[in-house]
Design a protein around this motif. Structure first.
Motif, short mmCIF file in Angstrom:
data_model
loop_
_atom_site.label_atom_id
_atom_site.label_comp_id
_atom_site.label_asym_id
_atom_site.label_seq_id
_atom_site.Cartn_x
_atom_site.Cartn_y
_atom_site.Cartn_z
N ASN A 88 1.05 -0.98 -0.60
CA ASN A 88 0.32 -0.13 -0.51
C ASN A 88 0.73 1.05 -0.06
OD1 ASN A 88 -2.32 0.92 0.10
ND2 ASN A 88 -2.96 1.53 2.18
N ARG A 89 2.33 1.24 -0.38
CA ARG A 89 3.04 2.29 -0.58
C ARG A 89 2.44 3.84 -0.94
NH1 ARG A 89 8.01 2.99 0.90
NH2 ARG A 89 8.47 0.63 1.02
N TYR A 90 2.13 3.64 -2.28
CA TYR A 90 1.55 4.84 -2.41
C TYR A 90 -0.33 5.06 -2.58
CZ TYR A 90 5.21 4.51 -5.03
OH TYR A 90 6.85 4.25 -5.28
N GLY A 91 -0.87 4.43 -1.72
CA GLY A 91 -2.74 4.66 -1.03
C GLY A 91 -2.41 5.78 -0.37
N ASN A 92 -3.75 7.02 -0.27
CA ASN A 92 -3.70 7.35 0.82
C ASN A 92 -4.64 7.15 1.81
OD1 ASN A 92 -6.18 7.51 -0.50
ND2 ASN A 92 -6.38 8.68 -1.52
N GLN A 93 -4.88 5.48 2.35
CA GLN A 93 -5.80 5.70 2.90
C GLN A 93 -5.18 4.27 3.87
OE1 GLN A 93 -9.25 5.89 1.30
NE2 GLN A 93 -9.78 4.03 1.44
N PRO A 94 -5.18 3.43 4.75
CA PRO A 94 -5.00 2.21 5.27
C PRO A 94 -5.38 1.65 3.73
CG PRO A 94 -5.93 3.43 7.19
CD PRO A 94 -5.89 4.75 6.36
N LEU A 95 -4.82 0.17 3.67
CA LEU A 95 -5.85 -0.98 3.14
C LEU A 95 -6.45 -1.73 3.72
CD1 LEU A 95 -5.95 -2.19 -0.28
CD2 LEU A 95 -4.10 -3.09 0.37
N ARG A 96 -7.66 -2.00 3.92
CA ARG A 96 -8.31 -2.89 4.28
C ARG A 96 -8.34 -4.74 3.48
NH1 ARG A 96 -9.89 2.03 6.65
NH2 ARG A 96 -9.60 2.34 8.61
N LEU A 97 -7.79 -5.38 3.61
CA LEU A 97 -7.98 -6.57 3.30
C LEU A 97 -8.81 -7.87 3.94
CD1 LEU A 97 -7.07 -8.63 0.63
CD2 LEU A 97 -4.96 -9.48 2.01
N THR A 98 -9.48 -8.00 3.27
CA THR A 98 -11.42 -8.75 4.38
C THR A 98 -10.54 -9.95 3.89
OG1 THR A 98 -12.90 -7.40 3.20
CG2 THR A 98 -13.11 -9.52 4.50
N GLY A 99 -9.79 -11.10 2.58
CA GLY A 99 -9.18 -12.28 2.59
C GLY A 99 -8.59 -12.13 1.74
N ALA A 100 -7.91 -13.12 1.46
CA ALA A 100 -7.59 -13.70 0.50
C ALA A 100 -7.26 -15.28 -0.07
CB ALA A 100 -5.54 -12.89 0.16
N THR A 101 -6.63 -15.90 -1.05
CA THR A 101 -6.58 -16.68 -0.70
C THR A 101 -5.47 -17.38 -2.13
OG1 THR A 101 -8.27 -17.64 -2.59
CG2 THR A 101 -9.17 -17.89 -0.55
N VAL A 102 -5.01 -18.01 -2.37
CA VAL A 102 -4.14 -18.85 -3.18
C VAL A 102 -4.12 -20.37 -3.55
CG1 VAL A 102 -2.18 -17.67 -2.76
CG2 VAL A 102 -2.61 -19.72 -1.68
N GLY A 103 -4.29 -20.77 -5.10
CA GLY A 103 -4.94 -21.76 -5.21
C GLY A 103 -4.21 -22.40 -6.49
N ARG A 104 -4.23 -23.35 -8.26
CA ARG A 104 -3.84 -23.39 -8.56
C ARG A 104 -4.39 -23.65 -9.80
NH1 ARG A 104 0.86 -26.08 -6.88
NH2 ARG A 104 0.53 -27.66 -4.77
N ALA A 149 2.55 -21.77 -12.49
CA ALA A 149 2.00 -20.76 -11.86
C ALA A 149 0.74 -20.80 -10.83
CB ALA A 149 0.58 -20.78 -12.87
N LEU A 150 0.60 -19.26 -9.94
CA LEU A 150 -0.34 -19.68 -9.03
C LEU A 150 -1.43 -18.80 -8.83
CD1 LEU A 150 2.56 -19.54 -5.26
CD2 LEU A 150 0.67 -21.63 -6.59
N THR A 151 -2.64 -18.54 -8.61
CA THR A 151 -3.78 -17.61 -8.58
C THR A 151 -3.12 -17.16 -6.81
OG1 THR A 151 -4.92 -18.80 -10.24
CG2 THR A 151 -6.03 -17.66 -8.55
N VAL A 152 -3.25 -15.85 -7.30
CA VAL A 152 -3.36 -14.96 -5.57
C VAL A 152 -4.82 -14.55 -5.87
CG1 VAL A 152 -2.45 -13.57 -4.39
CG2 VAL A 152 -1.10 -14.76 -5.54
N THR A 153 -6.43 -14.49 -4.89
CA THR A 153 -7.43 -13.86 -4.87
C THR A 153 -7.15 -12.66 -3.91
OG1 THR A 153 -8.18 -15.75 -6.88
CG2 THR A 153 -9.53 -13.88 -5.51
N LEU A 154 -7.66 -12.16 -3.87
CA LEU A 154 -7.33 -10.67 -2.11
C LEU A 154 -9.38 -10.30 -3.24
CD1 LEU A 154 -4.74 -8.54 -3.90
CD2 LEU A 154 -4.60 -10.31 -2.13
N TYR A 155 -9.93 -10.17 -1.22
CA TYR A 155 -11.42 -9.58 -1.60
C TYR A 155 -11.64 -8.32 -0.75
CZ TYR A 155 -16.23 -9.02 -0.13
OH TYR A 155 -17.55 -8.07 -0.23
N PHE A 156 -11.89 -7.21 -0.99
CA PHE A 156 -11.52 -5.82 -1.07
C PHE A 156 -13.38 -5.36 -0.31
CE2 PHE A 156 -8.23 -5.70 -3.39
CZ PHE A 156 -7.24 -5.38 -1.91
N ALA A 157 -13.84 -5.66 0.87
CA ALA A 157 -15.07 -5.52 1.07
C ALA A 157 -15.39 -3.69 1.18
CB ALA A 157 -15.54 -6.17 2.27
N GLY A 158 -14.63 -3.09 1.60
CA GLY A 158 -15.06 -1.20 1.76
C GLY A 158 -14.16 -1.15 0.02
N PRO A 159 -13.84 0.18 0.53
CA PRO A 159 -13.05 0.90 -0.28
C PRO A 159 -11.68 2.04 -0.15
CG PRO A 159 -14.87 2.50 0.74
CD PRO A 159 -15.80 1.00 0.71
#
Length: 423
Positions: A88-104, A149-159
């Protein structure tokens, strides 16, 4: 080759046998005792900017809200454990990650059923990354092979606000409304794709004796892969990783290139100047043992242009560029990282770059890289990629079409030349 080029083999051997000290939290315990983390994939980030006709659309300025972002990356080395790093180096507010997964992954946004695993941060499914900071996940026990290869999925509930990102990903990223972290179907991500990476800064591996550190490739669009086929992993660092794997050399490869990047000038569109970001984006990566430096052509080609919204481009001298390279060398030596200098490839007929003055400047800096004896080794792409009938021009077989960037064949040659300096 410079007089110091022959020293690269003993330097690399010593670095592999006696790795630099790493923080306590950068190791895990494997079958053979503590095993360090190595960066197996990375993206160098920059400020969010609007999309355009040249670079294509992206989602960085609005960011994300109640959205899942699925990103597919290829790791360059094996491990029994993985972890991800978020920025979140160039963000202008805290980054709230609701959750993440990894998979093939299977293909596209589809993931092999049963392989999706949750990612935690300090044993919590969610995390908050302060503005200007990064976060590293807990280890995930998901064995990976080199070049898998890996799949990374990020979910952000709020803005999220504007997203820290890497524009030139050359790989499809997928977005969908709602929480689809554990949805393996490609149908959940139809309709919205981008060719950039968002918030995902790195994937590290540990727990494999076949991986003993990382080679980081640092520079501009030549390293970032502009000109190579999108979605094909044909950037020169990708092909370097393939060569190291094929020849049994136990090093991962990380890409710290940013298209448009300069050694001596910041840009809100194309990243902080190389002399500033080198310590973070290259030397700061887990497990780095070797840094390969190819940068400076945008300082030369952009010198004197006014600010069109992406920062000023001051006119530079050869002495200033050489001093910038020396700063990178000093930083690498201070961290006991071997550093390889790469000459700037030919640029004749490249619009906006090819002038008599610019050619003189490129030649002077290349002569210093080639013969100055300050890099541990030198890869002379200027000569290797040149047209035999016109040494100031790229060989047509390697030219993407703009007389500046490499196509897949040119990237293959560049990767082979760099691999020849690494043992």
């Amino acid at each position: 080759m410079s007089n110091s080029a022959g020293r690269i083999l003993p330097v690399l051997t010593a670095l592999l046998l006696l790795a630099p000290a790493v923080p306590a939290n950068a190791t895990t315990t494997g079958r053979d005792g503590p095993v360090g983390w190595s960066t197996a994939w990375s993206a160098a980030h920059h400020h969010p900017v609007p999309g355009n006709d040249w670079d294509g659309p992206n989602w960085s300025v609005p960011g994300f809200a109640d959205q899942s972002v699925r990103q597919v990356v290829r790791v360059s080395a094996a491990g029994s454990l993985i972890r991800i790093r978020l920025s979140n180096r160039y963000g202008n507010q805290p980054l709230r990650l609701t959750g993440a997964t990894v998979g093939r992954p299977i293909s596209g946004a589809a993931v092999r059923p049963g392989t999706l695993l949750p990612v935690t941060f300090e044993r919590r499914l969610s995390t908050t990354v302060p503005a200007g900071a990064e976060a590293t996940s807990d280890p995930v026990r998901l064995p990976v092979r080199a070049l898998e290869a890996l799949t990374v999925t990020l979910y952000f509930a709020g803005p999220t606000g504007p997203a820290t990102f890497h524009q030139g990903g050359l790989t499809s990223t997928y977005r969908s409304t709602g929480d689809h972290r554990f949805d393996h179907r490609a149908a959940a991500f139809t309709g919205e794709t981008s060719q950039s990476w968002y918030h995902l800064a790195g994937v590290d591996v540990a727990g494999s004796p076949r991986t003993r550190g990382t080679v980081v490739t640092f520079g501009d669009s030549q390293t970032d892969g502009y000109g190579s086929t999108p979605g094909a992993d044909n950037r020169y660092p990708d092909q370097l990783a393939e060569r190291l794997v094929a020849t049994g050399r136990p090093l991962a490869v990380a890409n710290a290139g940013i298209s448009g990047n300069k050694l001596l000038a910041d840009s809100p569109c194309y990243g902080e100047q190389g002399v500033t970001r080198f310590r973070r984006d290259a030397l700061g990566l887990p497990g780095v043992r070797v840094a390969v430096v190819l940068i400076g052509i945008n300082d030369i080609g952009g010198g004197g242009y006014p600010d069109f919204g992406c920062g000023a481009s001051p006119v530079v001298t050869a002495a200033q560029l050489i001093d910038g390279h020396r700063a990178l060398i000093r930083a690498a030596r201070a961290d006991r990282v071997a550093v390889v200098g790469v000459t700037m490839p030919p640029m004749k007929n490249a619009v906006g770059y090819d002038t008599a003055q610019n050619e003189m400047l490129r030649d002077e800096v290349n002569r210093w890289i080639r013969g100055g004896g300050e890099y541990d080794a030198v890869v002379d792409l200027d000569r290797i990629l040149a047209d035999p009938t016109d040494p100031d021009a790229l060989r047509p077989a390697y030219d993407h079409g703009d007389h500046l960037h490499l196509n897949d064949a040119g990237a293959t040659v560049a990767a082979a030349a760099v691999a020849a300096r690494i043992r």
